[in-house]
Design an enzyme around this catalytic site. Structure first.
Site, PDB file in Angstrom:
ATOM      1  N   LYS A 171       0.750  -1.381   0.046  1.00 48.41           N
ATOM      2  CA  LYS A 171      -0.065   0.457   0.230  1.00 48.41           C
ATOM      3  C   LYS A 171       1.352   1.383   0.475  1.00 48.41           C
ATOM      4  O   LYS A 171       1.884   1.070   0.677  1.00 48.41           O
ATOM      5  CB  LYS A 171      -0.857   0.210   1.503  1.00 48.41           C
ATOM      6  CG  LYS A 171      -2.072   0.933   0.878  1.00 48.41           C
ATOM      7  CD  LYS A 171      -2.863   0.368   0.320  1.00 48.41           C
ATOM      8  CE  LYS A 171      -4.546   0.593   0.509  1.00 48.41           C
ATOM      9  NZ  LYS A 171      -5.413  -0.040   0.307  1.00 48.41           N
ATOM     10  N   ASP A 209      -6.884   4.262  -4.345  1.00 49.58           N
ATOM     11  CA  ASP A 209      -7.570   4.692  -2.938  1.00 49.58           C
ATOM     12  C   ASP A 209      -8.612   5.698  -3.097  1.00 49.58           C
ATOM     13  O   ASP A 209      -7.952   6.704  -3.951  1.00 49.58           O
ATOM     14  CB  ASP A 209      -6.229   3.769  -2.131  1.00 49.58           C
ATOM     15  CG  ASP A 209      -7.064   3.160  -0.801  1.00 49.58           C
ATOM     16  OD1 ASP A 209      -7.735   2.527  -0.693  1.00 49.58           O
ATOM     17  OD2 ASP A 209      -7.605   4.218   0.364  1.00 49.58           O
TER      18      ASP A 209
END
Ligand code: GLU
Length: 445
Positions: A126, A166
């Protein structure tokens, strides 16, 4: 918690001071693993648990850029490459002022198990930045993305690490990031990013996939009780990509979504959300939820309390972490909510999860329910590698099959470890064992 996992948790807290969201995500997984380790003690050998909670690599970098007024701005960039046992690191980039190392670490940790649940060859990672795209011009967003990618490009690649979107990172940002990557490398590596535009390597259904998948998961849970979403009132939080397509799929399945939200408040539209208007406001105009209310008779904006105050049989938290606490859970339960499926990552606090489980309702954690997004990213990588494009129907059929498999894996694991219907245990145990078996095969790395 069993002694062995308690020790690992204490080390995580000591080594990652102040990173409370990361501690929370680790605690939830380790709690679920106690029965797994009790049955299969070899999973605690060779410091496997200590290794799985430690990222393989963490990159933190300066992102300088020039705003429209000519001022130099400095943001912080992150990429946490958490686990590559199953494939290249895979996971989104979040651009939001709340981003820090702990947030990215919790998201990267969740991503390991989520990606494993999809049964595709993707590891967990991430990234992101504390940059806030809201209120910035397209030119500013482009300059920021170019600076961010100038450093990130050293660390990623189609077989190494494949970022995506995201919160705060959608099609526009992926476009600017891809343009800069291509320019730096002089190579059209379509598979280095996912969530691309349809004209340059993107996959049909990727935009819809997270929200669609969340609703499909809710439908699968209901099916275990011989029920469906048909005719049910649905409370949705958030108004980004996940929320919009959760609303769309819920409507397709005959349910009535009646809410959505942003940081300014939540909207209640008892007649059912007007999806075309919501898409116009959020996707085209990049506006606020109040812009919907001003054009929709009967809809109201509520700025006090939480969306969970609205009575609904199904709740889909699709905004952000820890948005649904103990009080919200108690209200939902009091009002007869029987299904919670998480479109966001870790939106329910531990108190909320405990309340849902104590009440015995259907509760699906994000790492299972929202895995359709990253699963479709893996489908995008597959199309890029094969230099091919699938139809919407083909991609959607694959997504539907993957969500059904994830659901069934969770159910089977929950049964195997003695807690039927516990989707938290099921998701964590099924995801963990897939990663752990491969880590064991790869030796101590
Ligand atoms: N950010 C999404 C997630 O939380 C998608 C990641 C991806 O497509 O790589 O799973």
């Amino acid at each position: 918690m069993a002694e062995v996992v308690e020790k690992v948790y204490e080390q995580v807290v000591a080594r990652n001071r102040g990173e409370t969201e990361f501690h929370q995500a680790v605690r939830e997984v380790l709690d679920s693993l106690a029965p797994v380790i009790a049955k299969h003690p070899h999973y605690a050998d060779d410091a496997l648990l200590e290794r799985i909670v430690e990222p393989e690599r963490q990159v933190i970098f300066r992102v300088p850029w020039v705003d429209d007024a000519g001022n130099v701005q400095v943001n912080r960039g992150f990429r946490i490459e958490f686990n590559s046992a199953l494939g290249p690191y895979k996971g989104g980039l979040r651009f939001h002022p709340s981003v820090n190392a702990g947030i990215i670490k919790f998201l990267g940790f969740e991503q390991i198990f989520k990606n494993a649940l999809t049964n595709q060859a993707i590891g967990g990672g991430k990234g992101g930045s504390d940059f806030d795209p809201h209120g910035r011009s397209d030119a500013e967003v482009m300059r920021f993305c170019q600076s961010f990618m100038t450093e990130l490009s050293r660390h990623i690649g189609p077989s190494t690490d494949v970022p995506a979107g995201d919160i705060g990172v959608g099609g526009r940002e992926i476009g600017f990031l891809f343009g800069q990557y291509k320019r730096l490398r002089n190579s059209y590596d379509a598979g280095v990013l996912t969530g691309k535009g349809l004209g340059w390597g993107g996959s049909l259904v990727r935009t819809e996939a997270t929200g669609y998948g969340t609703v499909l998961f809710a439908q699968s849970m209901l099916a275990t009780k011989g029920q469906s979403l048909e005719g049910k009132r649905v409370a949705v939080s958030g108004s980004g990509n996940v929320a919009i397509y959760a609303i769309e799929k819920a409507q397709q399945l005959g349910a009535t979504p009646i809410t959505f939200s942003d940081s300014s408040g939540y909207v209640v539209d008892e007649a059912g959300v007007d999806l075309d208007l919501l898409k116009q406001v959020k996707e085209v105009e990049r506006g606020r939820v109040a812009d919907y209310v001003s054009r929709r008779p009967g809809a109201r904006l509520v700025t006090e309390g939480r969306v969970w105050d609205v009575p609904a049989e199904v709740a889909l938290p699709c905004a952000t972490q820890n948005e649904l606490g103990g009080a919200g859970a108690a209200t939902l339960l009091r009002n007869g909510c029987a299904v919670v499926a998480e479109g966001a990552n870790m939106p329910s606090t531990p108190e909320a999860i405990e309340a849902f489980q104590a009440a015995g309702i259907l509760y699906a954690p994000g790492k299972a329910a929202n895995a359709g997004g990253v699963a479709t990213s893996a489908l995008e990588m597959e199309q890029n590698a094969g230099r091919t494009r699938w139809s919407f129907e083909t991609a959607e059929a694959k997504l539907t099959g993957i969500m059904a498999d994830i659901h069934d894996s969770c159910v089977a694991a929950a049964e195997e470890y003695g807690r039927p219907g516990d989707y938290v245990l099921g998701a964590n145990a099924a995801g963990f064992t897939r990663v752990a078996d491969v880590m064991i095969a790869h030796g101590i790395v």
